[in-house]
Design a protein around this motif. Structure first.
Motif, mmCIF file in Angstrom:
data_model
loop_
_atom_site.group_PDB
_atom_site.id
_atom_site.type_symbol
_atom_site.label_atom_id
_atom_site.label_comp_id
_atom_site.label_asym_id
_atom_site.label_seq_id
_atom_site.Cartn_x
_atom_site.Cartn_y
_atom_site.Cartn_z
ATOM 1 N N LYS A 2 2.321 7.597 6.310
ATOM 2 C CA LYS A 2 3.073 7.591 5.066
ATOM 3 C C LYS A 2 3.637 8.984 4.841
ATOM 4 O O LYS A 2 2.926 9.984 4.960
ATOM 5 C CB LYS A 2 2.147 7.187 3.921
ATOM 6 N N ILE A 3 4.931 9.050 4.520
ATOM 7 C CA ILE A 3 5.579 10.326 4.215
ATOM 8 C C ILE A 3 5.875 10.353 2.724
ATOM 9 O O ILE A 3 6.351 9.367 2.167
ATOM 10 C CB ILE A 3 6.877 10.493 5.016
ATOM 11 N N GLU A 4 5.584 11.499 2.110
ATOM 12 C CA GLU A 4 5.860 11.610 0.679
ATOM 13 C C GLU A 4 6.138 13.054 0.297
ATOM 14 O O GLU A 4 5.799 13.992 1.028
ATOM 15 C CB GLU A 4 4.709 11.043 -0.146
ATOM 16 N N LEU A 5 6.758 13.209 -0.856
ATOM 17 C CA LEU A 5 7.006 14.517 -1.433
ATOM 18 C C LEU A 5 5.661 15.131 -1.803
ATOM 19 O O LEU A 5 4.790 14.450 -2.348
ATOM 20 C CB LEU A 5 7.875 14.345 -2.677
ATOM 21 N N VAL A 6 5.465 16.403 -1.506
ATOM 22 C CA VAL A 6 4.226 17.073 -1.875
ATOM 23 C C VAL A 6 4.234 17.283 -3.391
ATOM 24 O O VAL A 6 5.200 17.789 -3.959
ATOM 25 C CB VAL A 6 4.084 18.419 -1.140
ATOM 26 N N THR A 7 3.156 16.866 -4.023
ATOM 27 C CA THR A 7 3.014 16.966 -5.478
ATOM 28 C C THR A 7 1.777 17.801 -5.812
ATOM 29 O O THR A 7 1.032 18.210 -4.911
ATOM 30 C CB THR A 7 2.845 15.567 -6.098
ATOM 31 N N GLU A 8 1.567 17.987 -7.081
ATOM 32 C CA GLU A 8 0.370 18.701 -7.539
ATOM 33 C C GLU A 8 -0.890 18.032 -6.973
ATOM 34 O O GLU A 8 -1.833 18.713 -6.570
ATOM 35 C CB GLU A 8 0.329 18.709 -9.078
ATOM 36 N N GLU A 9 -0.892 16.714 -6.922
ATOM 37 C CA GLU A 9 -2.064 15.972 -6.426
ATOM 38 C C GLU A 9 -2.261 16.123 -4.915
ATOM 39 O O GLU A 9 -3.386 16.003 -4.427
ATOM 40 C CB GLU A 9 -1.948 14.481 -6.770
ATOM 41 N N THR A 10 -1.187 16.361 -4.166
ATOM 42 C CA THR A 10 -1.297 16.445 -2.699
ATOM 43 C C THR A 10 -1.060 17.853 -2.180
ATOM 44 O O THR A 10 -0.889 18.048 -0.976
ATOM 45 C CB THR A 10 -0.315 15.466 -2.030
ATOM 46 N N ASN A 74 -5.689 9.323 4.534
ATOM 47 C CA ASN A 74 -5.730 10.431 3.572
ATOM 48 C C ASN A 74 -5.635 11.799 4.230
ATOM 49 O O ASN A 74 -5.730 12.819 3.553
ATOM 50 C CB ASN A 74 -6.994 10.356 2.724
ATOM 51 N N GLN A 75 -5.435 11.839 5.545
ATOM 52 C CA GLN A 75 -5.373 13.110 6.260
ATOM 53 C C GLN A 75 -3.929 13.548 6.450
ATOM 54 O O GLN A 75 -3.102 12.804 6.983
ATOM 55 C CB GLN A 75 -6.045 12.986 7.634
ATOM 56 N N CYS A 76 -3.613 14.784 6.023
ATOM 57 C CA CYS A 76 -2.283 15.340 6.230
ATOM 58 C C CYS A 76 -2.149 15.723 7.704
ATOM 59 O O CYS A 76 -2.967 16.482 8.234
ATOM 60 C CB CYS A 76 -2.063 16.570 5.346
ATOM 61 N N VAL A 77 -1.123 15.190 8.366
ATOM 62 C CA VAL A 77 -0.914 15.471 9.787
ATOM 63 C C VAL A 77 0.446 16.116 10.061
ATOM 64 O O VAL A 77 0.732 16.498 11.193
ATOM 65 C CB VAL A 77 -1.093 14.201 10.643
ATOM 66 N N GLY A 78 1.279 16.239 9.028
ATOM 67 C CA GLY A 78 2.587 16.871 9.208
ATOM 68 C C GLY A 78 3.075 17.470 7.906
ATOM 69 O O GLY A 78 2.766 16.964 6.829
ATOM 70 N N LEU A 79 3.820 18.567 8.014
ATOM 71 C CA LEU A 79 4.338 19.243 6.833
ATOM 72 C C LEU A 79 5.704 19.826 7.151
ATOM 73 O O LEU A 79 5.900 20.424 8.214
ATOM 74 C CB LEU A 79 3.390 20.373 6.418
ATOM 75 N N SER A 104 5.348 11.804 18.325
ATOM 76 C CA SER A 104 5.250 10.444 17.795
ATOM 77 C C SER A 104 6.388 10.127 16.821
ATOM 78 O O SER A 104 6.400 9.052 16.232
ATOM 79 C CB SER A 104 3.897 10.253 17.097
ATOM 80 N N GLY A 105 7.297 11.092 16.626
ATOM 81 C CA GLY A 105 8.423 10.856 15.730
ATOM 82 C C GLY A 105 8.201 11.341 14.304
ATOM 83 O O GLY A 105 9.068 11.165 13.441
#
Length: 125
Positions: A2-10, A74-79, A104-105
């Protein structure tokens, strides 16, 4: 994934560590006669490189642009970190993917995701 915008929670994903990567050459960019040019130099033997840690601040990233992250459960694998308002463009200032998830794209997917965010933000301005 899952890709998402980084927020205060993440925002903890901004601490994704840098890891070694292999360099097989380099791109040399020049601007003779007011026109950008480049050429490639390939090394005889690959080299390993690792960048120093950035110690990102969520507030600073949001002030200057935005960041997107890829999660495997729940593990961040890309930034990917972007700066906006940079010479009328959105500038990719950092891109990293956990070594176990490379090829892996994920990078392309984060860039595509960020393009949509940048276009929406430009449309609002």
């Amino acid at each position: 994934m899952k890709i998402e915008l980084v927020t205060e929670e993440t925002k903890d994903c901004l601490r994704l560590p840098n890891e070694k990567f292999e360099l097989f050459g380099e791109l040399v960019v020049t601007k003779p006669n007011d026109k950008w040019e480049y050429h490639e130099i390939y090394f005889d033997e690959p080299k390993e490189k690792i960048f120093p840690e950035e110690n990102y601040s969520f507030e600073t990233i949001n002030q200057n642009g935005f960041a997107v992250a890829t999660f495997d459960q729940n593990q961040c694998v890309g930034l990917a970190v972007f700066e906006t308002g940079w010479n009328k463009y959105c500038y990719l200032s950092d891109l990293k993917v956990n070594v176990n998830y490379r090829r892996s794209g994920i990078s392309k997917d984060m860039l595509d995701f960020a393009i949509n965010i940048a276009k929406k933000r430009t449309a609002k301005d």
